[in-house]
Motif scaffolding. Structure first.
Motif, PDB file in Angstrom:
ATOM      1  N   ASN A 197       0.818  -1.210   0.000  1.00 10.03           N
ATOM      2  CA  ASN A 197       0.000   0.000   0.000  1.00 10.03           C
ATOM      3  C   ASN A 197       0.856   1.266   0.000  1.00 10.03           C
ATOM      4  OD1 ASN A 197      -1.550   2.101   2.154  1.00 10.03           O
ATOM      5  ND2 ASN A 197      -2.802   1.350   0.451  1.00 10.03           N
ATOM      6  N   HIS A 198       2.046   1.195   0.567  1.00  9.55           N
ATOM      7  CA  HIS A 198       2.920   2.361   0.669  1.00  9.55           C
ATOM      8  C   HIS A 198       4.014   2.354  -0.407  1.00  9.55           C
ATOM      9  CE1 HIS A 198       0.718   2.908   4.237  1.00  9.55           C
ATOM     10  NE2 HIS A 198       1.664   3.277   5.078  1.00  9.55           N
ATOM     11  N   ASN A 199       3.719   1.761  -1.558  1.00  9.80           N
ATOM     12  CA  ASN A 199       4.729   1.618  -2.599  1.00  9.80           C
ATOM     13  C   ASN A 199       5.104   2.961  -3.227  1.00  9.80           C
ATOM     14  OD1 ASN A 199       3.192   2.057  -5.259  1.00  9.80           O
ATOM     15  ND2 ASN A 199       1.919   0.492  -4.284  1.00  9.80           N
ATOM     16  N   SER A 200       6.207   2.966  -3.963  1.00 14.68           N
ATOM     17  CA  SER A 200       6.764   4.220  -4.477  1.00 14.68           C
ATOM     18  C   SER A 200       5.863   4.883  -5.511  1.00 14.68           C
ATOM     19  CB  SER A 200       8.153   3.974  -5.079  1.00 14.68           C
ATOM     20  OG  SER A 200       8.090   3.042  -6.149  1.00 14.68           O
ATOM     21  N   ASP A 201       5.168   4.105  -6.319  1.00 12.28           N
ATOM     22  CA  ASP A 201       4.262   4.692  -7.312  1.00 12.28           C
ATOM     23  C   ASP A 201       3.126   5.448  -6.633  1.00 12.28           C
ATOM     24  OD1 ASP A 201       5.660   3.850  -9.529  1.00 12.28           O
ATOM     25  OD2 ASP A 201       4.515   1.992  -9.766  1.00 12.28           O
ATOM     26  N   PHE A 202       2.565   4.844  -5.580  1.00  6.46           N
ATOM     27  CA  PHE A 202       1.469   5.499  -4.858  1.00  6.46           C
ATOM     28  C   PHE A 202       1.953   6.766  -4.163  1.00  6.46           C
ATOM     29  CE2 PHE A 202      -1.603   1.675  -4.092  1.00  6.46           C
ATOM     30  CZ  PHE A 202      -1.695   1.496  -5.465  1.00  6.46           C
ATOM     31  N   ILE A 203       3.100   6.678  -3.484  1.00  6.69           N
ATOM     32  CA  ILE A 203       3.648   7.841  -2.781  1.00  6.69           C
ATOM     33  C   ILE A 203       3.979   8.955  -3.772  1.00  6.69           C
ATOM     34  CG2 ILE A 203       5.596   8.680  -1.394  1.00  6.69           C
ATOM     35  CD1 ILE A 203       3.658   7.002   0.225  1.00  6.69           C
ATOM     36  N   ASN A 204       4.357   8.571  -4.973  1.00  7.22           N
ATOM     37  CA  ASN A 204       4.726   9.546  -6.000  1.00  7.22           C
ATOM     38  C   ASN A 204       3.505  10.206  -6.651  1.00  7.22           C
ATOM     39  OD1 ASN A 204       6.904  10.800  -7.495  1.00  7.22           O
ATOM     40  ND2 ASN A 204       6.228   9.638  -9.283  1.00  7.22           N
ATOM     41  N   SER A 205       2.324   9.651  -6.420  1.00  3.76           N
ATOM     42  CA  SER A 205       1.123  10.201  -7.040  1.00  3.76           C
ATOM     43  C   SER A 205       0.858  11.627  -6.553  1.00  3.76           C
ATOM     44  CB  SER A 205      -0.099   9.332  -6.696  1.00  3.76           C
ATOM     45  OG  SER A 205      -1.311   9.998  -7.041  1.00  3.76           O
ATOM     46  N   PRO A 206       0.486  12.542  -7.444  1.00  2.00           N
ATOM     47  CA  PRO A 206       0.154  13.913  -7.014  1.00  2.00           C
ATOM     48  C   PRO A 206      -1.106  13.968  -6.159  1.00  2.00           C
ATOM     49  CG  PRO A 206      -0.398  13.596  -9.332  1.00  2.00           C
ATOM     50  CD  PRO A 206       0.372  12.386  -8.913  1.00  2.00           C
ATOM     51  N   HIS A 207      -1.862  12.872  -6.144  1.00  2.16           N
ATOM     52  CA  HIS A 207      -3.076  12.811  -5.318  1.00  2.16           C
ATOM     53  C   HIS A 207      -2.796  12.274  -3.912  1.00  2.16           C
ATOM     54  CE1 HIS A 207      -5.306  13.696  -8.956  1.00  2.16           C
ATOM     55  NE2 HIS A 207      -4.754  12.665  -9.553  1.00  2.16           N
ATOM     56  N   ALA A 208      -1.603  11.734  -3.693  1.00  2.00           N
ATOM     57  CA  ALA A 208      -1.224  11.233  -2.373  1.00  2.00           C
ATOM     58  C   ALA A 208      -0.547  12.361  -1.600  1.00  2.00           C
ATOM     59  CB  ALA A 208      -0.302  10.022  -2.506  1.00  2.00           C
ATOM     60  N   ARG A 209      -1.344  13.321  -1.210  1.00  2.00           N
ATOM     61  CA  ARG A 209      -0.845  14.515  -0.543  1.00  2.00           C
ATOM     62  C   ARG A 209      -1.803  14.916   0.577  1.00  2.00           C
ATOM     63  NH1 ARG A 209       2.701  13.188  -3.429  1.00  2.00           N
ATOM     64  NH2 ARG A 209       4.065  14.432  -4.777  1.00  2.00           N
ATOM     65  N   THR A 210      -1.343  15.814   1.409  1.00  2.00           N
ATOM     66  CA  THR A 210      -2.137  16.315   2.531  1.00  2.00           C
ATOM     67  C   THR A 210      -3.490  16.846   2.052  1.00  2.00           C
ATOM     68  OG1 THR A 210      -0.121  16.945   3.701  1.00  2.00           O
ATOM     69  CG2 THR A 210      -2.174  17.946   4.448  1.00  2.00           C
ATOM     70  N   GLY A 211      -4.553  16.395   2.703  1.00  2.00           N
ATOM     71  CA  GLY A 211      -5.889  16.926   2.436  1.00  2.00           C
ATOM     72  C   GLY A 211      -6.576  16.391   1.195  1.00  2.00           C
ATOM     73  N   ILE A 212      -5.980  15.404   0.506  1.00  2.00           N
ATOM     74  CA  ILE A 212      -6.568  14.874  -0.726  1.00  2.00           C
ATOM     75  C   ILE A 212      -7.022  13.426  -0.532  1.00  2.00           C
ATOM     76  CG2 ILE A 212      -6.175  14.319  -3.156  1.00  2.00           C
ATOM     77  CD1 ILE A 212      -4.079  16.517  -3.263  1.00  2.00           C
ATOM     78  N   LEU A 213      -8.313  13.184  -0.766  1.00  2.00           N
ATOM     79  CA  LEU A 213      -8.850  11.826  -0.754  1.00  2.00           C
ATOM     80  C   LEU A 213      -9.228  11.379  -2.169  1.00  2.00           C
ATOM     81  CD1 LEU A 213     -11.144  11.840   2.425  1.00  2.00           C
ATOM     82  CD2 LEU A 213      -8.776  11.056   2.223  1.00  2.00           C
ATOM     83  N   LYS A 214      -9.772  12.278  -2.961  1.00  2.00           N
ATOM     84  CA  LYS A 214     -10.216  11.940  -4.309  1.00  2.00           C
ATOM     85  C   LYS A 214      -9.022  11.483  -5.165  1.00  2.00           C
ATOM     86  CE  LYS A 214     -12.856  13.705  -8.240  1.00  2.00           C
ATOM     87  NZ  LYS A 214     -13.543  14.897  -8.831  1.00  2.00           N
ATOM     88  N   ASN A 215      -9.203  10.311  -5.784  1.00  2.00           N
ATOM     89  CA  ASN A 215      -8.182   9.729  -6.668  1.00  2.00           C
ATOM     90  C   ASN A 215      -6.877   9.402  -5.953  1.00  2.00           C
ATOM     91  OD1 ASN A 215      -9.892   9.938  -8.961  1.00  2.00           O
ATOM     92  ND2 ASN A 215      -9.279  12.067  -9.245  1.00  2.00           N
ATOM     93  N   ASN A 216      -6.904   9.371  -4.632  1.00  2.00           N
ATOM     94  CA  ASN A 216      -5.716   9.012  -3.864  1.00  2.00           C
ATOM     95  C   ASN A 216      -5.620   7.483  -3.821  1.00  2.00           C
ATOM     96  OD1 ASN A 216      -3.859   8.369  -1.783  1.00  2.00           O
ATOM     97  ND2 ASN A 216      -4.273  10.294  -0.724  1.00  2.00           N
ATOM     98  N   PRO A 217      -4.622   6.875  -4.477  1.00  2.00           N
ATOM     99  CA  PRO A 217      -4.565   5.410  -4.557  1.00  2.00           C
ATOM    100  C   PRO A 217      -4.363   4.742  -3.206  1.00  2.00           C
ATOM    101  CG  PRO A 217      -2.512   6.385  -5.348  1.00  2.00           C
ATOM    102  CD  PRO A 217      -3.476   7.518  -5.156  1.00  2.00           C
ATOM    103  N   ILE A 218      -3.697   5.415  -2.295  1.00  2.00           N
ATOM    104  CA  ILE A 218      -3.485   4.862  -0.955  1.00  2.00           C
ATOM    105  C   ILE A 218      -4.801   4.808  -0.205  1.00  2.00           C
ATOM    106  CG2 ILE A 218      -2.325   5.272   1.264  1.00  2.00           C
ATOM    107  CD1 ILE A 218      -0.055   6.587  -0.421  1.00  2.00           C
ATOM    108  N   HIS A 219      -5.578   5.884  -0.285  1.00  2.00           N
ATOM    109  CA  HIS A 219      -6.880   5.951   0.354  1.00  2.00           C
ATOM    110  C   HIS A 219      -7.832   4.905  -0.229  1.00  2.00           C
ATOM    111  CE1 HIS A 219     -10.641   7.614   1.889  1.00  2.00           C
ATOM    112  NE2 HIS A 219     -11.075   7.798   0.642  1.00  2.00           N
ATOM    113  N   LYS A 220      -7.799   4.716  -1.529  1.00  2.00           N
ATOM    114  CA  LYS A 220      -8.704   3.769  -2.192  1.00  2.00           C
ATOM    115  C   LYS A 220      -8.510   2.358  -1.650  1.00  2.00           C
ATOM    116  CE  LYS A 220     -10.117   2.159  -6.795  1.00  2.00           C
ATOM    117  NZ  LYS A 220      -9.866   2.269  -8.262  1.00  2.00           N
ATOM    118  N   ASP A 221      -7.277   1.941  -1.506  1.00  2.00           N
ATOM    119  CA  ASP A 221      -6.999   0.616  -0.931  1.00  2.00           C
ATOM    120  C   ASP A 221      -7.468   0.529   0.512  1.00  2.00           C
ATOM    121  OD1 ASP A 221      -5.924  -0.539  -3.170  1.00  2.00           O
ATOM    122  OD2 ASP A 221      -3.901  -0.788  -2.364  1.00  2.00           O
TER     123      ASP A 221
END
Length: 425
Positions: A197-221
């Motif tokens: 769940n904490h893989n580099s592609d997910f962490i690198n996503s522009p949606h995996a940031r403070t205050g973002i749930l929409k399209n956040n791959p980490i949140h989706k899992d």
């Protein structure tokens, strides 16, 4: 004079009043709640969101498990847990109740920490178990996550005939917000599941940031994990800088959490004030207990930093670095660039422990110099990790001014983990 939280106290930052010095506090700093902390939680329990009352859910249940946060989170369980237990006991005096500490991949809580967190009144009524993510024999397979990773969850939770969770909601630097679904993933998940769940592609996503749930791959899992775990009810609080409860949501684990996040967004979202020098903190103990955790406050500074800015990070780090792997992923590389390249080449299925934190720290260091104000015993370790060390705030500020000049624009963030800053363009 600005007071900055540091460990269990404060450090003084003697900055002159100037149009070039800005203080970035969230709106929550002036929020006045209605009622006492207990009354706020009681009101939430009496008005559950998209759910039957907890007392109704607890009827005739024999084995109840309550997922609860570990020592790295300032959840006021001495207030919330007695009220949760009271709701259960008024309809079910004989249920076996277990507190399952959602350590994720952190160390277990000590007996002393458990006693201080919950109090003797609570501990007389329950048993307490630390989740141990690397004990494969304690895990149950629940399927394949939307991302393709395997979902393994603590067997104790899966044996419950009622699974609950308590926690708190604040901005989170890659999951968007804490609380809710994070009690399950990473809270009580296997190390294999957390690592994927904490893989580099997910962490690198522009949606995996403070205050973002929409399209956040980490949140989706994480949401999918909650649904498979059959988590039935949550009690999540929102706290201020004094660690006092100012709001509470209770009820459906997804819907209640969403409403809590909306409340937090209104109280924490601010516009950036781009600066040459940014001073940030983790809001003091327990969130500044090690260098690993201090990366969170650095990301708040990153979001309001000019290109090539200097970040002064203030963190007590009473427990040191926060992990050998985290340290060596940074220190064994010749530069943050080398760390980043190695992490981005790592397949998602082979994510290493702490890699995500190193990835984010490397991201910050590729753009900014970081000066860490912390315990002098950590000085060389800090330097080995490609940061600068300063024994005092004054020394750090002089180091920054020497490079950026007396006319530098300064932004001070007294609580870097309690604020949501829109990234600079």
């Amino acid at each position: 004079m600005i007071l900055l939280p540091y460990d269990k106290g404060f450090l003084e930052l003697p900055l002159p009043e100037s149009e070039k010095v800005h203080l970035l506090n969230p709106p929550s700093s002036g929020f006045k709640p209605e009622g006492t902390q207990e009354e706020i939680v009681e009101k939430a329990l009496s008005e559950p969101i998209n759910s039957e009352a907890l007392s109704k859910l607890a009827e005739n249940k024999e084995n109840i498990v309550i997922i609860t946060s570990d020592h790295t989170r300032p959840v006021p369980s001495h207030i919330t847990m007695p009220l949760i237990l009271s709701e259960i006991r008024k309809v079910n005096e004989n249920a076996k109740i277990t507190l399952l500490i959602s350590t994720g991949m952190h160390r277990p809580m000590s007996d002393e920490e458990i006693s201080l967190r919950f109090g003797e009144e609570v501990l007389r009524q329950v048993s307490v178990v630390n989740h141990l993510a690397e004990k494969d024999e304690d895990m149950v397979f629940l399927g394949i996550l939307p991302s393709g990773g395997e979902l393994w969850i603590n067997r104790l939770a899966m044996k419950a005939d009622l699974l609950l969770a308590e926690g708190f909601i604040e901005p989170h630097f890659f999951a968007g917000y804490s609380g809710g679904r994070k009690s399950v993933l990473p809270g009580i998940a296997s190390h294999k599941t957390v690592l994927f769940n904490h893989n580099s592609d997910f962490i690198n996503s522009p949606h995996a940031r403070t205050g973002i749930l929409k399209n956040n791959p980490i949140h989706k899992d994480m949401v999918w994990a909650v649904e498979q775990s059959k988590l039935a009810f949550i009690v999540n609080v929102i706290i201020n800088s004094k660690k006092e409860i100012i709001h509470c949501v209770a009820g459906h684990p997804i819907k209640a959490h969403e409403q809590g996040c909306e409340f937090v967004e209104k109280l924490t979202a601010v516009e950036p004030i781009p600066a040459d020098i940014i001073v940030s903190t983790n809001g003091g103990y327990p969130l500044d207990q090690n260098v690993y955790q201090a990366v969170k406050g650095m990301t708040a500074a990153e979001a309001t930093a000019k290109s090539g800015a200097i970040i002064i990070m203030v963190a007590g780090c009473r427990e040191g670095l926060g992990g050998d792997k985290f340290y060596h992923q940074m220190a064994d590389a010749s530069s943050p660039k080398e760390t980043m390249e190695k992490i981005m080449e790592t397949p998602n299925s082979e994510t290493e422990p702490d890699q995500w934190q190193s990835q984010i720290l490397a991201r910050v260091l590729l753009k900014h110099k970081v000066i860490l104000v912390t315990d002098p015993s950590l000085a060389q370790y800090v330097r080995n990790m490609h940061m600068e060390f300063a024994p005092t705030l004054e020394a750090a500020f002089e180091m920054a001014i020497a490079e950026k000049g007396r006319d530098a624009v300064v932004t001070v963030i007294p609580d870097g983990v309690g604020i949501t800053i829109k990234p600079c363009e």
